[in-house]
Design a protein around this motif. Structure first.
Motif, PDB file in Angstrom:
ATOM      1  N   PRO A  47     -51.989  12.456 -40.202  1.00 49.32           N
ATOM      2  CA  PRO A  47     -52.565  13.644 -39.577  1.00 49.32           C
ATOM      3  C   PRO A  47     -53.265  13.261 -38.281  1.00 49.32           C
ATOM      4  O   PRO A  47     -53.731  12.133 -38.123  1.00 49.32           O
ATOM      5  N   GLN A  48     -53.334  14.236 -37.356  1.00 52.43           N
ATOM      6  CA  GLN A  48     -54.022  13.976 -36.083  1.00 52.43           C
ATOM      7  C   GLN A  48     -55.514  13.794 -36.358  1.00 52.43           C
ATOM      8  O   GLN A  48     -56.082  14.580 -37.134  1.00 52.43           O
ATOM      9  N   HIS A  95     -59.425  14.180 -36.173  1.00 54.77           N
ATOM     10  CA  HIS A  95     -60.312  15.210 -35.638  1.00 54.77           C
ATOM     11  C   HIS A  95     -61.195  14.592 -34.550  1.00 54.77           C
ATOM     12  O   HIS A  95     -61.305  13.368 -34.456  1.00 54.77           O
ATOM     13  N   GLU A 114     -57.741  23.393 -42.946  1.00 61.28           N
ATOM     14  CA  GLU A 114     -56.293  23.612 -42.930  1.00 61.28           C
ATOM     15  C   GLU A 114     -55.740  23.432 -41.516  1.00 61.28           C
ATOM     16  O   GLU A 114     -54.539  23.418 -41.328  1.00 61.28           O
ATOM     17  N   ARG A 115     -56.652  23.342 -40.538  1.00 60.26           N
ATOM     18  CA  ARG A 115     -56.192  23.176 -39.149  1.00 60.26           C
ATOM     19  C   ARG A 115     -55.640  21.776 -38.944  1.00 60.26           C
ATOM     20  O   ARG A 115     -56.157  20.811 -39.516  1.00 60.26           O
ATOM     21  N   GLU A 116     -54.646  21.707 -38.068  1.00 64.21           N
ATOM     22  CA  GLU A 116     -54.056  20.396 -37.790  1.00 64.21           C
ATOM     23  C   GLU A 116     -55.090  19.460 -37.152  1.00 64.21           C
ATOM     24  O   GLU A 116     -55.165  18.291 -37.443  1.00 64.21           O
ATOM     25  N   GLN A 117     -55.877  20.045 -36.271  1.00 60.26           N
ATOM     26  CA  GLN A 117     -56.936  19.258 -35.658  1.00 60.26           C
ATOM     27  C   GLN A 117     -58.177  20.112 -35.428  1.00 60.26           C
ATOM     28  O   GLN A 117     -58.068  21.238 -34.955  1.00 60.26           O
TER      29      GLN A 117
END
Ligand SMILES: O=P(O)(O)OC[C@H]1O[C@@](CO)(OP(=O)(O)O)[C@@H](O)[C@@H]1O
Length: 262
Positions: free
Chosen positions: A6-7, A9, A152-155
């Motif tokens: 995952p990207q 944060h 739930e956000r990608e970043q």
């Protein structure tokens, strides 16, 4: 096939813009202290700079000078995400005890009378202990990281607006706790009080997917310090008198910086 990680944060730790108390060099009542004229300009530049990011959360200390800074960031944000400033008392500046209402110089004189040393290690009567400041700031940061895990956000791009002592004590606990693995950390530059409206940009990644690294502990995170004490966005103030404050190291500033102890 290796799955993509995952990207990470991003968290911006920012100090509020210059306040009237900062100009007068007095520990004003924190409920009364507000941004100076230069501080208002600084937070506009900070807001403009940060508008390039898709900010998803803005947290601030509940003191007016921090909220004014956070509001400027929200005002400039072109993001589709509805941003509210969430205030938290854990982000407040250290309560300086008997020196509230007194000048920075008087605090330094008090420090010298008590044997000298680092202002961070100075414990005036009635002041909050620096280790307690570290504990509350760390608890806030940990909570934000846990919240980001559930996102739930990608970043997520998070901005945290706080204060000099509080932020540098947070950085101190992050770099020394052993809970985090650090990248691009430069302690010579890192352990300095933040200038007004400057920021430290940190990317927060999980290490758990990195199965090859057996030294990784469960829940351990990687903190990549992308920018330390960034002030490039304030360059616009070059023509302004404020720059004097940005380029000179006053005796007070010298006394405030240095190594940090509880
Ligand atoms: O950076 P300068 O303007 O010297 O001000 C630092 C001082 O300002 C105070 C407030 O008086 O912090 P801050 O502005 O970050 O809230 C003090 O706690 C700190 O010692």
């Amino acid at each position: 096939m290796a799955r993509s990680l995952p990207q990470p944060h991003v968290i911006y730790l920012t100090r509020h813009g210059e306040s009237v108390g900062n100009v007068k060099k007095i520990f004003l009542d924190p409920e009364e202290d507000v941004l100076s004229k230069s501080g208002e300009l600084q937070v506009e530049l900070l807001g403009k700079y940060l508008s390039r990011e898709k900010i998803t959360r803005v947290y601030s200390s509940d003191y007016p000078r921090a909220i004014q800074t956070a509001n400027a960031i929200v005002r400039h944000s072109a993001n589709m995400v509805q941003l509210d400033v969430k205030t938290d008392v854990r982000l407040r500046e250290r309560n300086i005890g008997v020196f509230e209402g007194k000048s920075y110089r008087e605090a330094i004189e008090g420090l010298l009378k008590s044997g000298g040393g680092d202002l961070m290690a100075f414990n005036p009567e009635g002041a909050e202990k620096m280790k307690d400041v570290g504990a509350r700031m760390n608890s806030f940061f940990k909570e934000v990281c846990l919240d980001l895990d559930k996102s739930e956000r990608e970043q997520e791009v998070v901005v945290i607006v706080s204060h000099s002592f509080a932020l540098i004590k947070l950085v101190d606990t992050l770099t020394k706790s052993g809970t985090y693995r650090l990248a691009h950390w430069d302690q010579n530059r890192g352990y300095k009080l933040l200038r007004n409206a400057s920021f430290i940009k940190i990317s927060v990644g999980s290490l758990e997917d990195n199965v090859e690294d057996l030294s990784t502990l469960p829940g351990q995170r990687k903190l990549d310090f992308l920018n330390l004490h960034e002030t490039e966005h304030l360059r616009g103030l070059v023509e302004n008198d404020t720059l004097v404050k940005f380029t000179q190291t006053s005796s007070e500033a010298k006394a405030f910086s240095g190594c940090i102890q509880s």
